[in-house]
Design a protein around this motif. Sequence first.
Motif, PDB file in Angstrom:
ATOM      1  N   UNK A  19       0.501 -28.005 -21.412  1.00  0.00           N
ATOM      2  CA  UNK A  19       1.935 -27.972 -21.637  1.00  0.00           C
ATOM      3  C   UNK A  19       2.184 -27.244 -22.949  1.00  0.00           C
ATOM      4  N   UNK A  20       3.053 -26.243 -22.927  1.00  0.00           N
ATOM      5  CA  UNK A  20       3.425 -25.523 -24.151  1.00  0.00           C
ATOM      6  C   UNK A  20       4.850 -25.899 -24.530  1.00  0.00           C
ATOM      7  N   UNK A  21       5.033 -26.252 -25.797  1.00  0.00           N
ATOM      8  CA  UNK A  21       6.346 -26.635 -26.304  1.00  0.00           C
ATOM      9  C   UNK A  21       6.713 -25.722 -27.461  1.00  0.00           C
ATOM     10  N   UNK A  22       7.708 -24.833 -27.274  1.00  0.00           N
ATOM     11  CA  UNK A  22       8.151 -24.012 -28.394  1.00  0.00           C
ATOM     12  C   UNK A  22       9.046 -24.840 -29.320  1.00  0.00           C
ATOM     13  N   UNK A 103       9.068 -20.256 -36.154  1.00  0.00           N
ATOM     14  CA  UNK A 103       8.716 -20.501 -34.751  1.00  0.00           C
ATOM     15  C   UNK A 103       7.266 -20.982 -34.629  1.00  0.00           C
ATOM     16  N   UNK A 104       7.084 -22.035 -33.882  1.00  0.00           N
ATOM     17  CA  UNK A 104       5.750 -22.613 -33.647  1.00  0.00           C
ATOM     18  C   UNK A 104       5.677 -23.017 -32.177  1.00  0.00           C
ATOM     19  N   UNK A 105       4.528 -22.816 -31.561  1.00  0.00           N
ATOM     20  CA  UNK A 105       4.304 -23.315 -30.211  1.00  0.00           C
ATOM     21  C   UNK A 105       3.170 -24.327 -30.269  1.00  0.00           C
ATOM     22  N   UNK A 106       3.416 -25.500 -29.699  1.00  0.00           N
ATOM     23  CA  UNK A 106       2.401 -26.546 -29.624  1.00  0.00           C
ATOM     24  C   UNK A 106       1.908 -26.576 -28.173  1.00  0.00           C
ATOM     25  N   UNK A 107       0.611 -26.425 -27.999  1.00  0.00           N
ATOM     26  CA  UNK A 107       0.027 -26.421 -26.655  1.00  0.00           C
ATOM     27  C   UNK A 107      -0.909 -27.612 -26.544  1.00  0.00           C
ATOM     28  N   UNK A 108      -0.604 -28.501 -25.592  1.00  0.00           N
ATOM     29  CA  UNK A 108      -1.407 -29.704 -25.378  1.00  0.00           C
ATOM     30  C   UNK A 108      -2.145 -29.610 -24.040  1.00  0.00           C
ATOM     31  N   UNK A 109      -3.392 -30.011 -24.046  1.00  0.00           N
ATOM     32  CA  UNK A 109      -4.148 -30.167 -22.818  1.00  0.00           C
ATOM     33  C   UNK A 109      -4.341 -31.639 -22.563  1.00  0.00           C
ATOM     34  N   UNK A 110      -3.980 -32.092 -21.370  1.00  0.00           N
ATOM     35  CA  UNK A 110      -4.103 -33.506 -21.021  1.00  0.00           C
ATOM     36  C   UNK A 110      -4.932 -33.662 -19.764  1.00  0.00           C
ATOM     37  N   UNK A 111      -5.490 -34.849 -19.634  1.00  0.00           N
ATOM     38  CA  UNK A 111      -6.271 -35.158 -18.431  1.00  0.00           C
ATOM     39  C   UNK A 111      -5.466 -36.052 -17.538  1.00  0.00           C
TER      40      UNK A 111
END
Length: 111
Positions: A19-22, A103-111
């Motif tokens: 999931x990417x969150x700008x 500007x920052x993008x947070x990218x999370x990887x989840x299981x």
Amino acid sequence: MKRLITVLLLWPFSALAFTSTPLTVTTSAQCVPANPLRNSLTIDASGASGNIGYCVGTDDGAICTPTIGAAGTTTLPPGHDFWPQGSAPKNAVCLVAASGSQPVTVREGTQ
């Protein structure tokens, strides 16, 4: 046999959903909430023109208050910081800009 080896090599990495969150990070802290399923995390500040500070909340669920230059806050110059698969913090991650709106993008990887 060749197919089985390919599946086994890809298996640990294919289970993550990303999931990417700008965000527009300002001098007021913004937090990405805690996520017990978080497995990887990237803070992409490559579009920022100034430093971004971030901190990780505590295990009891409390958020942190990032202050650039203070203990407990990591300062990220324009660029990336990441935690590879399996090492990402599950607690809240809070961000603050040294100045202006960045500007920052947070990218999370989840299981």
